[in-house]
Write an enzyme that holds these catalytic residues in place. Structure first.
Site, mmCIF file in Angstrom:
data_model
loop_
_atom_site.group_PDB
_atom_site.id
_atom_site.type_symbol
_atom_site.label_atom_id
_atom_site.label_comp_id
_atom_site.label_asym_id
_atom_site.label_seq_id
_atom_site.Cartn_x
_atom_site.Cartn_y
_atom_site.Cartn_z
ATOM 1 N N SER A 146 65.576 -0.163 20.903
ATOM 2 C CA SER A 146 64.681 -1.201 21.405
ATOM 3 C C SER A 146 65.235 -1.745 22.708
ATOM 4 O O SER A 146 66.432 -1.585 23.006
ATOM 5 C CB SER A 146 64.593 -2.327 20.368
ATOM 6 N N TYR A 159 67.538 -9.924 14.642
ATOM 7 C CA TYR A 159 66.979 -8.649 15.106
ATOM 8 C C TYR A 159 67.781 -8.103 16.287
ATOM 9 O O TYR A 159 68.092 -6.904 16.328
ATOM 10 C CB TYR A 159 65.518 -8.841 15.517
#
Length: 277
Positions: A146, A159
């Site tokens: 990501s 996260y």
């Protein structure tokens, strides 16, 4: 399509929706046979039924937090298609940018345990289940990373920490499994996908796609250089094809290919995220 994966066999975790489904469908179009793995068998079977060639796609219900189920999925893939060339470690959940200051101690602890179990442990267990089959084919692992693997505020602290951990895991496994198995990652930017939140925050019924749907038509573009680029998961899949193909990326391992609209070259935005405190 390039046909770069003709005759390949791939296993995609989190293959029932979003980028996992898009990668599975792209791999199929490139000539591969694909097992899609996830926790919702009905959804997976619909992916198979809707595919261009259901005979070359197979659904397996499994939880990436369960090593035994992952081993069974690898064995089932090899039994059905004869081998395994590529593992796409992809299953994940998002914390919807829940900041540290908006989490109780209990929520923080439970969210950390759940999110790391899926996003990090799930990748590690999948790699452990698959490496023997991948050694036999001199195959590869492609991890969904990501922009949050490199930059802050792509999620909350849990996260972001999980995706930084996945980047380190990718690099470590690239070293440990060389020279037989290549390990790389695709660092995706934001996309319109059915990414869910943690059950520990009662967010498992919430989808990132809802956030896209709720954006007003006159909303400002996202703060990325290619802000007018598509956010369709299918537009992110070419990088996975490249990294899976040993003929096209044979010398490449331990690399994270950023497919994020140019976030790494973005200028300064706001100076701090805590001005509201």
């Amino acid at each position: 399509m390039t046909g770069w994966l003709e005759g390949y066999v791939a296993l995609v975790t989190g293959g029932g929706s979003g980028i996992g489904r898009a990668v599975a469908e792209r791999f199929l179009a490139e000539g591969a046979s694909v097992t899609v793995l996830g926790r919702d068998l009905d959804r997976l079977e619909k992916v198979v039924a809707d595919s261009a060639d259901p005979e070359r796609m197979h659904a397996v219900e499994a939880d990436v937090r369960d090593s035994g189920q992952l081993h069974d999925a690898v064995a089932e893939t090899v039994s059905r298609f004869g081998k395994l060339d590529t593992l796409v470690a992809n299953a994940g959940i998002w914390d919807f940018q829940r900041q540290l200051t908006r989490l109780t101690p209990a929520e923080l602890s439970d969210t950390f345990d759940e999110l790391f179990a899926v996003n990090v442990k799930g990748y590690l267990l999948a790699a452990e289940a698959a490496w023997r089959a991948l050694v036999e084919t001199r195959g590869s692992i492609v991890m969904t990373l990501s922009n949050a693997s490199f930059h802050v505020n792509g999620g909350g602290p849990v996260y972001t920490a999980s995706k930084h951990a996945c980047l380190g895991l990718m690099r470590e496994l690239a070293y440990e499994l060389a020279p037989k198995v290549r390990v790389n990652g695709v660092a995706c930017g934001g996309m319109n996908t059915d990414l869910r939140g943690p059950e520990s925050l009662a967010m498992h019924g919430r989808s990132l796609a809802d956030s896209f749907a709720e954006r007003p038509a006159n909303a400002a573009p996202p703060p990325i250089p290619l802000h007018d680029s598509s956010v369709d998961p299918r537009d992110f899949t070419a990088a996975y094809v490249l990294l899976a193909s040993r003929e096209q990326s044979g010398p490449i391992t331990g690399q994270a290919l950023a497919v994020d609209g140019g976030i790494g070259v973005r200028g300064f935005a706001t100076p701090a995220g805590g001005d509201h405190l």
